[in-house]
Every structure is written in structure tokens, then in C-alpha cells.
Design a protein around this motif. Structure first.
Motif, PDB file in Angstrom:
ATOM      1  N   LEU A 208      59.399   9.104  80.786  1.00 28.38           N
ATOM      2  CA  LEU A 208      60.880   9.565  80.855  1.00 28.38           C
ATOM      3  C   LEU A 208      61.818   9.240  79.836  1.00 28.38           C
ATOM      4  CD1 LEU A 208      61.428   9.218  84.838  1.00 28.38           C
ATOM      5  CD2 LEU A 208      61.477  11.337  83.436  1.00 28.38           C
ATOM      6  N   GLN A 209      61.333   7.856  79.390  1.00 34.45           N
ATOM      7  CA  GLN A 209      62.343   7.295  78.350  1.00 34.45           C
ATOM      8  C   GLN A 209      62.062   7.796  76.897  1.00 34.45           C
ATOM      9  OE1 GLN A 209      64.194   4.399  78.580  1.00 34.45           O
ATOM     10  NE2 GLN A 209      65.166   5.272  76.716  1.00 34.45           N
ATOM     11  N   ARG A 210      60.785   8.366  76.597  1.00 32.36           N
ATOM     12  CA  ARG A 210      60.412   9.147  75.221  1.00 32.36           C
ATOM     13  C   ARG A 210      61.274  10.451  75.363  1.00 32.36           C
ATOM     14  NH1 ARG A 210      55.395   6.977  76.014  1.00 32.36           N
ATOM     15  NH2 ARG A 210      54.648   9.057  77.262  1.00 32.36           N
ATOM     16  N   ARG A 211      61.298  11.428  76.772  1.00 31.64           N
ATOM     17  CA  ARG A 211      61.895  12.452  76.830  1.00 31.64           C
ATOM     18  C   ARG A 211      63.522  12.168  76.728  1.00 31.64           C
ATOM     19  NH1 ARG A 211      62.682  17.686  76.135  1.00 31.64           N
ATOM     20  NH2 ARG A 211      64.163  18.747  78.121  1.00 31.64           N
ATOM     21  N   TYR A 212      64.063  11.175  77.199  1.00 37.46           N
ATOM     22  CA  TYR A 212      65.355  10.862  76.956  1.00 37.46           C
ATOM     23  C   TYR A 212      65.791  10.589  75.514  1.00 37.46           C
ATOM     24  CZ  TYR A 212      69.961   8.363  77.643  1.00 37.46           C
ATOM     25  OH  TYR A 212      71.154   7.968  77.341  1.00 37.46           O
ATOM     26  N   ASP A 213      64.855   9.853  74.858  1.00 33.02           N
ATOM     27  CA  ASP A 213      65.158   9.553  73.497  1.00 33.02           C
ATOM     28  C   ASP A 213      65.109  11.004  72.650  1.00 33.02           C
ATOM     29  OD1 ASP A 213      65.549   6.859  73.993  1.00 33.02           O
ATOM     30  OD2 ASP A 213      63.481   6.240  73.461  1.00 33.02           O
ATOM     31  N   SER A 214      64.111  11.788  73.025  1.00 38.23           N
ATOM     32  CA  SER A 214      63.895  12.955  72.147  1.00 38.23           C
ATOM     33  C   SER A 214      65.367  13.608  72.229  1.00 38.23           C
ATOM     34  CB  SER A 214      62.657  13.529  72.738  1.00 38.23           C
ATOM     35  OG  SER A 214      62.708  14.884  72.160  1.00 38.23           O
ATOM     36  N   LEU A 215      65.663  13.961  73.521  1.00 35.52           N
ATOM     37  CA  LEU A 215      66.876  14.537  73.681  1.00 35.52           C
ATOM     38  C   LEU A 215      68.104  14.042  73.048  1.00 35.52           C
ATOM     39  CD1 LEU A 215      66.721  15.529  77.805  1.00 35.52           C
ATOM     40  CD2 LEU A 215      66.579  17.213  75.774  1.00 35.52           C
ATOM     41  N   ARG A 216      68.190  12.775  72.886  1.00 33.98           N
ATOM     42  CA  ARG A 216      69.383  12.211  72.186  1.00 33.98           C
ATOM     43  C   ARG A 216      69.247  12.280  70.775  1.00 33.98           C
ATOM     44  NH1 ARG A 216      73.321   9.512  75.602  1.00 33.98           N
ATOM     45  NH2 ARG A 216      74.309   9.539  73.362  1.00 33.98           N
ATOM     46  N   GLY A 217      67.974  12.246  70.291  1.00 36.01           N
ATOM     47  CA  GLY A 217      67.845  12.418  69.057  1.00 36.01           C
ATOM     48  C   GLY A 217      68.110  13.820  68.117  1.00 36.01           C
ATOM     49  N   GLN A 218      67.922  14.929  69.179  1.00 39.26           N
ATOM     50  CA  GLN A 218      68.130  16.207  68.941  1.00 39.26           C
ATOM     51  C   GLN A 218      69.628  16.527  68.721  1.00 39.26           C
ATOM     52  OE1 GLN A 218      65.806  19.129  71.177  1.00 39.26           O
ATOM     53  NE2 GLN A 218      64.217  17.736  71.136  1.00 39.26           N
ATOM     54  N   VAL A 219      70.264  15.857  69.779  1.00 46.53           N
ATOM     55  CA  VAL A 219      71.958  15.855  69.766  1.00 46.53           C
ATOM     56  C   VAL A 219      72.357  15.383  68.621  1.00 46.53           C
ATOM     57  CG1 VAL A 219      73.860  15.257  70.973  1.00 46.53           C
ATOM     58  CG2 VAL A 219      72.084  16.346  72.417  1.00 46.53           C
ATOM     59  N   ALA A 220      71.844  14.068  68.262  1.00 46.31           N
ATOM     60  CA  ALA A 220      72.496  13.157  67.254  1.00 46.31           C
ATOM     61  C   ALA A 220      72.353  13.920  65.843  1.00 46.31           C
ATOM     62  CB  ALA A 220      71.850  12.073  67.143  1.00 46.31           C
ATOM     63  N   MET A 221      71.092  14.452  65.612  1.00 43.08           N
ATOM     64  CA  MET A 221      70.738  14.916  64.084  1.00 43.08           C
ATOM     65  C   MET A 221      70.223  16.524  64.433  1.00 43.08           C
ATOM     66  SD  MET A 221      71.194  12.393  62.414  1.00 43.08           S
ATOM     67  CE  MET A 221      70.399  12.840  60.744  1.00 43.08           C
ATOM     68  N   SER A 222      71.096  17.248  63.491  1.00 41.88           N
ATOM     69  CA  SER A 222      70.774  18.548  63.852  1.00 41.88           C
ATOM     70  C   SER A 222      69.577  19.086  62.758  1.00 41.88           C
ATOM     71  CB  SER A 222      71.899  19.292  63.527  1.00 41.88           C
ATOM     72  OG  SER A 222      72.718  19.395  64.429  1.00 41.88           O
ATOM     73  N   THR A 223      69.000  20.098  62.881  1.00 44.07           N
ATOM     74  CA  THR A 223      67.821  20.534  61.852  1.00 44.07           C
ATOM     75  C   THR A 223      68.133  21.928  61.255  1.00 44.07           C
ATOM     76  OG1 THR A 223      66.365  19.582  63.391  1.00 44.07           O
ATOM     77  CG2 THR A 223      65.566  21.251  61.725  1.00 44.07           C
ATOM     78  N   LEU A 224      68.289  21.583  59.558  1.00 47.88           N
ATOM     79  CA  LEU A 224      68.707  22.930  58.887  1.00 47.88           C
ATOM     80  C   LEU A 224      67.443  23.169  58.078  1.00 47.88           C
ATOM     81  CD1 LEU A 224      70.553  24.735  57.449  1.00 47.88           C
ATOM     82  CD2 LEU A 224      71.162  22.894  55.877  1.00 47.88           C
ATOM     83  N   THR A 225      66.934  24.186  58.486  1.00 53.27           N
ATOM     84  CA  THR A 225      65.755  24.842  57.701  1.00 53.27           C
ATOM     85  C   THR A 225      66.161  25.545  56.386  1.00 53.27           C
ATOM     86  OG1 THR A 225      64.530  25.123  59.613  1.00 53.27           O
ATOM     87  CG2 THR A 225      63.637  26.319  57.899  1.00 53.27           C
ATOM     88  N   LEU A 226      65.845  25.344  55.295  1.00 48.70           N
ATOM     89  CA  LEU A 226      66.205  25.825  53.969  1.00 48.70           C
ATOM     90  C   LEU A 226      65.200  26.456  53.331  1.00 48.70           C
ATOM     91  CD1 LEU A 226      68.918  25.996  52.312  1.00 48.70           C
ATOM     92  CD2 LEU A 226      68.005  23.807  51.063  1.00 48.70           C
ATOM     93  N   ALA A 227      65.431  27.798  52.666  1.00 52.99           N
ATOM     94  CA  ALA A 227      64.572  28.540  51.958  1.00 52.99           C
ATOM     95  C   ALA A 227      65.222  28.893  50.782  1.00 52.99           C
ATOM     96  CB  ALA A 227      63.765  29.798  52.594  1.00 52.99           C
ATOM     97  N   VAL A 228      64.575  28.599  49.401  1.00 47.94           N
ATOM     98  CA  VAL A 228      65.012  29.112  48.208  1.00 47.94           C
ATOM     99  C   VAL A 228      64.073  29.953  47.460  1.00 47.94           C
ATOM    100  CG1 VAL A 228      66.125  28.337  46.186  1.00 47.94           C
ATOM    101  CG2 VAL A 228      66.193  26.692  47.957  1.00 47.94           C
ATOM    102  N   VAL A 229      64.527  31.091  47.243  1.00 46.27           N
ATOM    103  CA  VAL A 229      63.809  32.323  46.626  1.00 46.27           C
ATOM    104  C   VAL A 229      64.147  32.548  45.151  1.00 46.27           C
ATOM    105  CG1 VAL A 229      62.778  34.607  46.793  1.00 46.27           C
ATOM    106  CG2 VAL A 229      63.425  33.487  48.905  1.00 46.27           C
ATOM    107  N   ARG A 230      63.356  32.646  44.179  1.00 50.30           N
ATOM    108  CA  ARG A 230      63.488  32.784  42.826  1.00 50.30           C
ATOM    109  C   ARG A 230      63.883  34.269  42.748  1.00 50.30           C
ATOM    110  NH1 ARG A 230      62.427  30.467  38.018  1.00 50.30           N
ATOM    111  NH2 ARG A 230      62.169  31.659  36.211  1.00 50.30           N
ATOM    112  N   VAL A 231      64.748  34.400  41.939  1.00 50.13           N
ATOM    113  CA  VAL A 231      65.328  35.770  41.646  1.00 50.13           C
ATOM    114  C   VAL A 231      65.569  35.744  39.995  1.00 50.13           C
ATOM    115  CG1 VAL A 231      66.375  36.658  43.697  1.00 50.13           C
ATOM    116  CG2 VAL A 231      67.779  35.454  42.264  1.00 50.13           C
TER     117      VAL A 231
END
Length: 298
Positions: A208-231
Motif C-alpha cells: 500500500l505504501q508503494r502504491r501511495y508513493d507512486s500516486l503522489r509521485g505521478q501527481v508531483a512530477m508530470s511526464t513529457l514525451t518529446l520527439a524531434v524529427v529532422r527536416v
């Protein structure tokens, strides 16, 4: 003998209560704990009904206050998990990726996994949840970069956080009760049985503690997936022209019209001398023909 029977019965009841607690929701997690409080104590003596009622009256309000205290801030501040993704087009893939990572770090973020080739680069950036929009804006405004795709997803996990908090409080109380029984165990068999139950409940508490820490971590830090394509630069220039506004397009049209008029005047000036030279004989022929017709007519 009565002491051993009482402890053995208490361990058996706790095992049944642990199985029921793992399958029930947070709203019913308190029932096994109440059964443990009503189980026979060391020495084979049970609590009197008035004492059990008094004990229950002391414990239940305390649990309600904890659950209410956990739910109140969650109701005021929604727990949101935000994820974003961006696809960028640029001539310099490596340079663009480096500048994007610098923008995330400047807002308190950090870089996760990344992959870089000559034609394409990908990276996972972790940024504070309240700074995700600012980072995406800064990345989209990098020089020499055009944004091909931009998405943001938001998930409300407030109910999950409140549920896990309540289950954590109940599980901690359950572990403490089993530890109390372990301190009063008198034989090796009793210690073995109680330690087995304690290990099981501590494992559930850690999960339960790991589940709680995971939820709070996802709330505190967002994930940005970045892709750069050469043109190529030509494609970038074409994209830049497509993104221009009405006034810029009007100015370009006026310039094209001016050039067209200038070229037309040059053509007329070049053709005019030939037209004059050819027009004199043509006019003389037309005049002669009209006079001849007039003379032939009666």
C-alpha cells in the motif's frame, strides 16, 4: 494452558481478518480490526461488554477523524496526473533536443530515457506538475523549431489517493495490534504463528505504501514525451510561409503585383518602337485602299 489457547485463538482470528481485509474496500477495512479488539486476551480473559463498548467508543471517532483529515485537503486540492507529448521538426536534431532538456531543467525537471540518431531523437522529460504548460510553451518557441503535434492528458486520482490513505491508516493499526500480541507471547509456537501473521500484514502495508508513493509521485512530477524529427531547410521555409498571417501575405501580394507591373512596362517599352515602324505602312495602305474604292464607285 488458558493463556496459550487465548493467544492461539487470537492469531487464528487475525489470519481470518487479514484475508477479509485484503479483499474488502477501505470502507470495510475497520471491521477485522474491531474483531481483533474483541478477541480473547492473554490469560484467557475477555473484556467485559462495557469495556469493549468503551474501547470502541475511543477508537472509532479517532479513525473517522483521520479519514476526514485525509479527505479534506484532497477535496480542496484535486490530485491530477498530467502527461504531455510533443513532436518537433527541426534541421538540427541534437541541438534542439539539448535546448529542450535545458528548458525542462530550468523549470525544476530532469531527463529520463533518451534516444538520438541523425534523423530522429526521443526523450522522456520529468517536470513539476504545475510547470508542464510552461515547459511545453518554452520548447515550442525554440528557434528553428516547428511543432508538428502537441497533446496533454489529465487524470483525476483524488479518490484513489484518499482510498489508499485510509487503507494505510487501518493497516498500520493492524500491524501494531499484532506486534502487541507478539510482545505477550509465551511459547515458541505462539511466537512463530504471530510472526507469520505479522510478516503478512507488513507486506500488505509495504505494498500500500508503494502504491501511495507512486500516486503522489505521478501527481508531483508530470511526464513529457518529446520527439524531434529532422527536416530540410526548404521544408522549414515552406512551413514558415504557411504559418504567416494575413498582413504578411498581403505585403507579399503587393510586392508581386509591383513586379508584374514593372515587367509589363518593360515589355511595352520594348515592343513600342516596332509597333510604330509597322504602323506607318499599315496606315498608308489603309488610306490608299479607301481612296481607290471611292474612285471606283459611281
Amino acid at each position: 494452558m488458558g493463556r496459550r489457547v487465548g493467544i492461539a485463538l487470537a492469531v487464528a482470528l487475525m489470519a481470518v481478518a487479514g484475508c477479509s481485509a485484503s479483499q474488502s474496500s477501505s470502507g470495510t477495512a475497520a471491521a477485522p480490526a474491531e474483531r481483533l479488539d474483541a478477541s480473547p486476551q492473554v490469560g484467557g480473559q475477555t473484556q467485559a461488554p462495557e469495556k469493549q463498548t468503551e474501547a470502541a467508543g475511543k477508537q472509532v471517532p479517532g479513525k473517522q477523524e483521520k479519514n476526514g483529515a485525509a479527505a479534506e485537503p484532497a477535496a480542496q486540492n484535486r490530485q491530477l496526473v498530467r502527461t504531455g507529448s510533443m513532436e518537433l521538426r527541426a534541421a538540427d536534431v541534437a541541438g534542439t533536443l539539448t535546448r529542450a532538456k535545458d528548458a525542462a531543467i530550468a523549470e525544476g525537471g530532469f531527463t529520463g530515457a533518451e534516444n538520438l540518431t541523425d534523423q530522429r531523437a526521443t526523450a522522456t522529460l520529468r517536470v513539476p506538475g504545475d510547470r508542464l504548460d510552461a515547459v511545453m510553451k518554452a520548447v515550442g518557441e525554440l528557434p528553428g523549431v516547428s511543432v508538428g503535434e502537441r497533446t496533454v492528458r489529465t487524470e483525476d486520482v483524488t479518490d484513489q489517493v484518499v482510498d489508499v490513505e485510509a487503507r494505510l491508516a487501518n493497516q498500520r493499526a493492524s500491524v501494531e495490534r499484532v506486534r502487541g500480541l507478539l510482545d505477550r507471547a509465551a511459547s515458541t509456537s505462539e511466537i512463530t504463528q504471530i510472526e507469520s501473521e505479522l510478516t503478512k500484514r507488513q507486506g500488505e502495508l509495504e505494498s500500500l505504501q508503494r502504491r501511495y508513493d507512486s500516486l503522489r509521485g505521478q501527481v508531483a512530477m508530470s511526464t513529457l514525451t518529446l520527439a524531434v524529427v529532422r527536416v530540410s531547410e526548404a521544408v522549414q521555409a515552406r512551413d514558415a510561409v504557411e504559418d504567416e498571417n494575413f498582413l504578411t501575405a498581403l505585403g507579399d501580394g503587393w510586392g508581386a503585383l509591383t513586379k508584374a507591373v514593372s515587367w509589363l512596362s518593360i515589355v511595352i517599352g520594348s515592343v513600342l518602337p516596332f509597333a510604330v515602324v509597322l504602323a506607318v505602312p499599315l496606315i498608308a495602305f489603309v488610306v490608299w485602299r479607301r481612296r481607290r474604292k471611292a474612285a471606283v464607285a459611281p
